[in-house]
Scaffold this motif. Sequence first.
Motif, mmCIF file in Angstrom:
data_model
loop_
_atom_site.group_PDB
_atom_site.id
_atom_site.type_symbol
_atom_site.label_atom_id
_atom_site.label_comp_id
_atom_site.label_asym_id
_atom_site.label_seq_id
_atom_site.Cartn_x
_atom_site.Cartn_y
_atom_site.Cartn_z
ATOM 1 N N TRP A 93 0.946 -1.371 0.179
ATOM 2 C CA TRP A 93 -0.072 0.080 -0.225
ATOM 3 C C TRP A 93 0.893 1.454 -0.381
ATOM 4 N N LEU A 94 1.801 1.001 0.577
ATOM 5 C CA LEU A 94 2.853 2.477 0.953
ATOM 6 C C LEU A 94 3.272 3.176 -0.989
ATOM 7 N N THR A 95 3.852 1.742 -1.723
ATOM 8 C CA THR A 95 4.102 1.433 -2.798
ATOM 9 C C THR A 95 2.834 1.884 -4.208
ATOM 10 N N PHE A 102 2.423 10.120 -7.908
ATOM 11 C CA PHE A 102 3.173 10.344 -9.453
ATOM 12 C C PHE A 102 2.482 10.248 -9.952
ATOM 13 N N VAL A 103 1.603 9.797 -10.825
ATOM 14 C CA VAL A 103 0.730 9.975 -11.536
ATOM 15 C C VAL A 103 -0.291 11.495 -10.877
ATOM 16 N N SER A 104 -0.482 11.543 -10.190
ATOM 17 C CA SER A 104 -1.339 12.806 -9.683
ATOM 18 C C SER A 104 -0.365 14.304 -10.431
ATOM 19 N N ILE A 105 1.001 13.774 -9.665
ATOM 20 C CA ILE A 105 1.580 14.902 -10.454
ATOM 21 C C ILE A 105 1.987 15.298 -11.542
ATOM 22 N N ILE A 106 1.979 14.232 -12.929
ATOM 23 C CA ILE A 106 2.391 13.721 -13.953
ATOM 24 C C ILE A 106 0.711 14.839 -14.304
ATOM 25 N N GLU A 107 0.029 13.584 -13.714
ATOM 26 C CA GLU A 107 -1.613 14.670 -14.965
ATOM 27 C C GLU A 107 -2.017 15.974 -14.267
ATOM 28 N N HIS A 133 -5.406 -4.050 -7.176
ATOM 29 C CA HIS A 133 -6.450 -5.296 -7.202
ATOM 30 C C HIS A 133 -5.193 -6.719 -7.094
ATOM 31 N N PRO A 134 -5.575 -7.294 -6.097
ATOM 32 C CA PRO A 134 -4.925 -7.987 -5.576
ATOM 33 C C PRO A 134 -3.943 -9.731 -6.319
ATOM 34 N N LYS A 135 -5.197 -9.653 -7.215
ATOM 35 C CA LYS A 135 -4.244 -10.753 -8.840
ATOM 36 C C LYS A 135 -2.914 -10.042 -9.085
ATOM 37 N N PHE A 136 -3.064 -8.728 -9.371
ATOM 38 C CA PHE A 136 -2.119 -8.155 -9.441
ATOM 39 C C PHE A 136 -1.201 -7.471 -9.672
ATOM 40 N N LEU A 137 -1.179 -6.436 -8.486
ATOM 41 C CA LEU A 137 0.054 -5.517 -7.824
ATOM 42 C C LEU A 137 0.200 -4.962 -8.662
ATOM 43 N N GLY A 138 0.452 -4.088 -9.804
ATOM 44 C CA GLY A 138 0.551 -3.474 -10.183
ATOM 45 C C GLY A 138 1.336 -2.393 -9.548
ATOM 46 N N ALA A 139 0.863 -1.831 -8.818
ATOM 47 C CA ALA A 139 2.207 -0.684 -8.325
ATOM 48 C C ALA A 139 3.370 -1.012 -7.926
ATOM 49 N N GLY A 140 3.655 -2.291 -7.599
ATOM 50 C CA GLY A 140 5.303 -2.684 -7.431
ATOM 51 C C GLY A 140 5.634 -2.752 -8.701
ATOM 52 N N LEU A 141 5.245 -3.673 -9.456
ATOM 53 C CA LEU A 141 5.872 -3.307 -10.839
ATOM 54 C C LEU A 141 6.320 -1.944 -11.477
ATOM 55 N N VAL A 142 4.708 -0.763 -11.423
ATOM 56 C CA VAL A 142 5.249 0.097 -12.437
ATOM 57 C C VAL A 142 6.196 1.078 -11.038
ATOM 58 N N TYR A 143 6.231 0.921 -10.018
ATOM 59 C CA TYR A 143 6.938 1.576 -8.596
ATOM 60 C C TYR A 143 8.611 0.320 -9.400
ATOM 61 N N GLN A 145 10.055 -0.506 -11.954
ATOM 62 C CA GLN A 145 10.057 -0.604 -13.363
ATOM 63 C C GLN A 145 10.406 0.995 -13.902
ATOM 64 N N GLY A 146 9.308 1.704 -13.041
ATOM 65 C CA GLY A 146 9.238 2.836 -14.594
ATOM 66 C C GLY A 146 9.261 4.415 -13.453
ATOM 67 N N ILE A 147 9.425 4.130 -11.716
ATOM 68 C CA ILE A 147 10.162 5.229 -10.541
ATOM 69 C C ILE A 147 11.329 4.954 -9.914
ATOM 70 N N LYS A 148 11.813 3.737 -9.558
ATOM 71 C CA LYS A 148 12.561 4.545 -9.186
ATOM 72 C C LYS A 148 13.644 4.384 -9.436
ATOM 73 N N PRO A 149 14.287 3.622 -11.076
ATOM 74 C CA PRO A 149 15.168 3.399 -11.814
ATOM 75 C C PRO A 149 15.486 5.440 -11.722
ATOM 76 N N PHE A 150 13.975 5.807 -11.967
ATOM 77 C CA PHE A 150 14.806 7.318 -12.111
ATOM 78 C C PHE A 150 15.174 8.502 -11.312
ATOM 79 N N ILE A 151 14.620 8.126 -10.202
ATOM 80 C CA ILE A 151 14.204 8.456 -8.073
ATOM 81 C C ILE A 151 16.085 8.058 -7.582
ATOM 82 N N LEU A 152 15.800 6.648 -7.338
ATOM 83 C CA LEU A 152 16.964 6.114 -6.796
ATOM 84 C C LEU A 152 18.407 6.809 -6.843
ATOM 85 N N PRO A 153 18.817 7.092 -7.721
ATOM 86 C CA PRO A 153 20.064 7.600 -8.328
ATOM 87 C C PRO A 153 19.948 8.662 -7.316
ATOM 88 N N TYR A 154 18.779 10.472 -7.219
ATOM 89 C CA TYR A 154 18.696 11.033 -6.575
ATOM 90 C C TYR A 154 19.010 11.276 -5.454
#
Length: 174
Positions: A93-95, A102-107, A133-143, A145-154
């Motif tokens: 849920w934190l993820t 992130f999506v809200s800021i971009i939007e 959704h418990p079957k997919f848990l896409g937030a972990g994937l988006v984080y 693959q999409g957010i962590k690689p760009f934010i973590l270096p900073y």
Amino acid sequence: MTIQPQIQAALIKVNGFITRYPTLCQYEMLKAIEKKTKYDMAYFFLLFCSLIGFCLYFVGGGKLITDLVSFIYPAYQSFKAIDSVDPTDDTQWLTYWVVFAFVSIIENVFTIIADVIPFYFVMKVGFFVWLYHPKFLGAGLVYSQGIKPFILPYLNTSMEKKSVEKKTVQKKTE
């Protein structure tokens, strides 16, 4: 009147939901309506839910519906996760909330997106449901693959600067 098996199965699930949450679903009122009309209470429950959905759509549009779908259930699950012993649901849920922010800021930065893309709010609802959704848990994937690689270096460079500053301060005090 004969009902298709898929519709009958859906009605059974709706009736199960109604009986599982009698206060929320106004079980007694639905039972009285069912008794008077001789129609299954699931029809009236679905009609009531549809009317609420249409009213929300006409009052606030697609954005309100999208915001409610992307906030109410995750907030409820987050409250449950805080009180649970299992740390995996806290992480999930934190993820989700990091991705949500992130999506809200971009939007908000690119407000033209909602006007240019057809069925934007329908796709956004689907995206947010996929995120939590418990079957997919896409937030972990988006984080991951999409957010962590760009934010973590900073984050790493700022953490390294803080540790260097802390070591410098410690050496000066010694």
